[in-house]
Enzyme design. Sequence first.
Site, PDB file in Angstrom:
ATOM      1  N   CYS A   1      -6.961   0.408  -0.992  1.00 51.74           N
ATOM      2  CA  CYS A   1      -6.453  -0.950  -0.848  1.00 51.74           C
ATOM      3  C   CYS A   1      -7.452  -2.082  -1.077  1.00 51.74           C
ATOM      4  O   CYS A   1      -7.138  -3.033  -1.794  1.00 51.74           O
ATOM      5  CB  CYS A   1      -5.777  -1.114   0.496  1.00 51.74           C
ATOM      6  SG  CYS A   1      -6.810  -0.725   1.904  1.00 51.74           S
TER       7      CYS A   1
ATOM      8  N   HIS B   1      -7.515  -8.065   4.321  1.00 52.81           N
ATOM      9  CA  HIS B   1      -8.437  -6.937   4.130  1.00 52.81           C
ATOM     10  C   HIS B   1      -9.510  -7.186   3.083  1.00 52.81           C
ATOM     11  O   HIS B   1      -9.925  -6.285   2.367  1.00 52.81           O
ATOM     12  CB  HIS B   1      -7.623  -5.667   3.787  1.00 52.81           C
ATOM     13  CG  HIS B   1      -8.301  -4.421   4.286  1.00 52.81           C
ATOM     14  ND1 HIS B   1      -8.495  -3.327   3.490  1.00 52.81           N
ATOM     15  CD2 HIS B   1      -8.830  -4.123   5.469  1.00 52.81           C
ATOM     16  CE1 HIS B   1      -9.119  -2.395   4.175  1.00 52.81           C
ATOM     17  NE2 HIS B   1      -9.320  -2.865   5.385  1.00 52.81           N
TER      18      HIS B   1
ATOM     19  N   ASP C   1       0.841  -1.196   0.000  1.00 53.55           N
ATOM     20  CA  ASP C   1       0.000   0.000   0.000  1.00 53.55           C
ATOM     21  C   ASP C   1       0.877   1.248   0.000  1.00 53.55           C
ATOM     22  O   ASP C   1       1.888   1.314   0.696  1.00 53.55           O
ATOM     23  CB  ASP C   1      -0.888   0.036   1.245  1.00 53.55           C
ATOM     24  CG  ASP C   1      -2.018  -0.967   1.181  1.00 53.55           C
ATOM     25  OD1 ASP C   1      -2.310  -1.464   0.089  1.00 53.55           O
ATOM     26  OD2 ASP C   1      -2.598  -1.263   2.236  1.00 53.55           O
ATOM     27  N   ASP C   2       0.461   2.221  -0.763  1.00 51.50           N
ATOM     28  CA  ASP C   2       1.082   3.542  -0.766  1.00 51.50           C
ATOM     29  C   ASP C   2       2.561   3.544  -1.150  1.00 51.50           C
ATOM     30  O   ASP C   2       3.309   4.421  -0.743  1.00 51.50           O
ATOM     31  CB  ASP C   2       0.906   4.234   0.597  1.00 51.50           C
ATOM     32  CG  ASP C   2      -0.555   4.358   0.992  1.00 51.50           C
ATOM     33  OD1 ASP C   2      -1.366   4.618   0.091  1.00 51.50           O
ATOM     34  OD2 ASP C   2      -0.877   4.177   2.167  1.00 51.50           O
TER      35      ASP C   2
ATOM     36  N   LYS D   1      -1.535  -8.230   5.189  1.00 47.92           N
ATOM     37  CA  LYS D   1      -2.879  -7.665   5.301  1.00 47.92           C
ATOM     38  C   LYS D   1      -3.802  -8.275   4.249  1.00 47.92           C
ATOM     39  O   LYS D   1      -3.626  -8.067   3.060  1.00 47.92           O
ATOM     40  CB  LYS D   1      -2.744  -6.150   5.098  1.00 47.92           C
ATOM     41  CG  LYS D   1      -4.026  -5.373   5.138  1.00 47.92           C
ATOM     42  CD  LYS D   1      -3.686  -3.907   4.959  1.00 47.92           C
ATOM     43  CE  LYS D   1      -4.892  -3.088   4.601  1.00 47.92           C
ATOM     44  NZ  LYS D   1      -4.531  -1.716   4.318  1.00 47.92           N
TER      45      LYS D   1
END
Length: 156
Positions: free
Chosen positions: A82, A152, A42-43, A150
Site C-alpha cells: 500500500c 499512510h 487495498d487488496d 487511510k
Amino acid sequence: MLKDICSWIRHNAVLLLCASLIAGAEKGAAKAPPNILVIMADDLGWMDLHVQGNPHLTTPHLDRLASQGMRFTDAYAAAPICTPTRAAMMTGQAPARLGITNHAPGHKPGHVPKGRDQAGAVKSNHLPLKQVTIAERLKAAGYATGFIGKWHLSHP
C-alpha cells in the site's frame, strides 16, 4: 531532448490524465470541469465488484458510480503493497524515484526479515512535503479537493 520529454511524461502520467480531463472540459466553455473521484482500495481484486462481473457480491453504489462516469479498467498498481502504491498515485512518480518502496514505519514491521544478508534500498519513511500531489495540482486548477481514509504516507 526527446528522452527528457519522454521521461517527464512517464513520471507525470497521473497528472497528465487529470490535465487532459480538465482540458477536455474547457473545450465546451460553458461546461464546468468534470468531477473526479479516485477510489483506491487495498487488496481489491479485479473481480471483487459486481460491476466487474462478480454475481456473488452486491455493490450498488459503486455500480452506479461506474455507470455514470469514466472507468479505467486496464491499470496496474505501482507496487504490491500500500504505501508505495499510494505515494505513486498521489505524485505520479514511481515508488523507487520517491524512495518509498516498503510499508510506512509502524505498519507490519515483520515484512523486513531480521538478519537478512542483503542491504535494503535507501528509502524514505514518508512522502516529503516538497512532493507535489495530484490534489495540489487539481486545487491549482480550481478544484476543491479532499482525502478520506487511510493516508499512510507520513511519519508514524
